[in-house]
Write an enzyme that holds these catalytic residues in place. Structure first.
Site, PDB file in Angstrom:
ATOM      1  N   TYR A 143       3.398  -3.773   6.891  1.00  0.00           N
ATOM      2  CA  TYR A 143       4.553  -2.402   7.192  1.00  0.00           C
ATOM      3  C   TYR A 143       3.852  -1.496   8.173  1.00  0.00           C
ATOM      4  O   TYR A 143       4.456  -0.810   8.708  1.00  0.00           O
ATOM      5  CB  TYR A 143       4.554  -1.746   5.932  1.00  0.00           C
ATOM      6  N   LYS A 193      -2.286 -15.259  -0.272  1.00  0.00           N
ATOM      7  CA  LYS A 193      -1.942 -16.358   0.188  1.00  0.00           C
ATOM      8  C   LYS A 193      -2.758 -17.068   1.112  1.00  0.00           C
ATOM      9  O   LYS A 193      -2.756 -17.239   2.338  1.00  0.00           O
ATOM     10  CB  LYS A 193      -0.624 -16.285   0.864  1.00  0.00           C
ATOM     11  N   ASP A 225       3.150 -16.908  -4.438  1.00  0.00           N
ATOM     12  CA  ASP A 225       4.228 -17.572  -4.931  1.00  0.00           C
ATOM     13  C   ASP A 225       4.336 -17.836  -6.554  1.00  0.00           C
ATOM     14  O   ASP A 225       5.211 -18.048  -7.145  1.00  0.00           O
ATOM     15  CB  ASP A 225       4.726 -18.947  -4.068  1.00  0.00           C
ATOM     16  N   ASP A 249       5.217  -4.857  -3.086  1.00  0.00           N
ATOM     17  CA  ASP A 249       6.424  -4.436  -2.887  1.00  0.00           C
ATOM     18  C   ASP A 249       7.395  -5.433  -3.790  1.00  0.00           C
ATOM     19  O   ASP A 249       8.315  -4.722  -4.596  1.00  0.00           O
ATOM     20  CB  ASP A 249       6.650  -4.029  -1.297  1.00  0.00           C
ATOM     21  N   ASP A 253       8.790  -4.914  -8.108  1.00  0.00           N
ATOM     22  CA  ASP A 253      10.071  -4.761  -8.461  1.00  0.00           C
ATOM     23  C   ASP A 253      10.515  -6.018  -9.234  1.00  0.00           C
ATOM     24  O   ASP A 253      11.472  -5.665 -10.067  1.00  0.00           O
ATOM     25  CB  ASP A 253      11.030  -5.043  -7.070  1.00  0.00           C
TER      26      ASP A 253
END
Length: 360
Positions: A143, A193, A225, A249, A253
């Site tokens: 970001y 990852k 994942d 993020d 959620d």
């Protein structure tokens, strides 16, 4: 002498002003009950600030936040601003606020309230007893990384963002994660990852190095994942999840839906010094704005985090959380949580029930 605290309120857009009104009413009541006072400074941010000043985060708003003891943000954003250049959209104001206050650590607790076990889309035996905390790095990663942008060449358009972390950025968020895990059940799972991303390999290396400072905490690693799958398969295995900005993020959620509604989860964003920012993790819900249909629970629980973490008013925070649990146990629900045998209320009426539960 009565303690007094300065709170900057950022109602923002959509349902933001509605849920802010409920939270403020409860904050006033609980502060009176516990013998301290709150002084509010309401400032525009997001779309409301764009309408008023042409920019999503006016300098005066940032200055008011810096001068506060804590900042309470409701929600920002609306499709009507999507056509603006990215740096002028409401979301850019939020990124600017995080950077301007040096808020690098985002805490998102997910604790299943017993009265809402049946509200989740997952089975009772999967979610019952879930109590986890997502610790998300907030000012680095994709970001904020540079270079970023769009270029045109050879008749094609190419867009790019850069996922980047420095060792010190990882070290400081890792320490926050380990400290919090040490105060909870003593287990930290770092999500990355590392099998395909160089930046994730650095993340894993640095988390391993910082672990030496916290030998009593059990450390594990998980690819993002797999972590996404495990959150819905067996969420009780997690205590503290440590994540980068992008992964946090998404995962937070996802974790929100364990509770039955994204309208139930609060968050805190903290820096090394200065005021913290407390906000529900849901959006501005422009489709129901002004209709008295919003769920104010996450905003009220964010206010509880503000009291506990930002003002060190533990007893007042516990009272707000207990009011939420009592109200839900009594069968009162907003539309997003409605179930058979419950009483559906609007935002204002839910605020009245929360106030009654608090004063009881």
């Amino acid at each position: 002498m009565t303690s007094s605290y300065r709170i900057t309120l950022l109602p923002g857009d959509g349902i933001g002003p509605e849920i802010t009104a409920v939270a403020r009413q409860l904050l006033d009541a609980v502060s009176r009950r516990h013998g301290f006072s709150l002084v509010y400074d309401e400032q525009p941010m997001g779309g409301a600030a764009i309408d008023a000043t042409g920019e999503p985060l006016p300098a005066s708003t940032l200055e008011a936040c810096r001068a506060a003891d804590a900042v309470l943000l409701a929600a920002i954003g609306s499709p009507q601003y999507d056509s603006l250049p990215r740096q002028q959209r409401p979301e850019s104001g939020l990124l600017g606020l995080r950077a301007g206050l040096g808020l690098f650590a985002n805490l998102r607790p997910v604790k299943i309230i017993p009265a809402l076990v049946e509200a989740s889309s997952l089975k009772r035996e999967v979610i019952e007893g879930v109590d986890l905390l997502v610790v998300r790095e907030l000012t680095g990663g994709v970001y904020f990384g540079t270079p970023k942008g769009r270029v045109e060449a050879d008749g094609h358009v190419r867009a790019f963002n850069t996922m980047a972390y420095s060792d010190f950025e990882i070290d400081r968020i890792a320490r926050v994660g380990f400290q919090l895990a040490g105060e909870r059940s003593g287990r930290l799972c770092s999500v990355d990852k590392a099998n395909v991303l160089d930046v994730s390999q650095l993340w894993r290396d640095r988390v391993e190095a910082i672990h030496a400072e916290f030998p009593a905490v059990e450390l594990s690693h998980m690819y993002v994942d797999n972590a996404a799958m495990q959150l819905v398969r067996a969420p009780r295995q997690f205590d503290v999840l440590l994540t980068s900005n992008l992964f946090g993020d998404i995962l937070s959620d996802e974790a929100a839906m364990l509770s039955g509604s994204i309208g139930m989860l609060p968050s805190a964003s903290l820096g090394e010094s200065g005021p913290g920012l407390f906000e529900p993790i849901h959006g501005s819900a422009p489709d129901i704005a002004g209709q008295d249909r919003a769920n104010p629970m996450a905003m009220v629980l964010s206010a509880a985090m503000l009291l506990r973490i930002g003002l060190k008013q533990e007893a007042a925070a516990a009272d707000l959380e207990l009011a939420v649990e009592r109200t839900l146990a009594a069968g009162f629900r907003t539309g997003d949580l409605m179930a058979e045998g419950c009483t559906q209320l609007g935002c204002r009426a839910m605020g009245e029930q929360l106030l009654a539960a608090l004063e009881a």
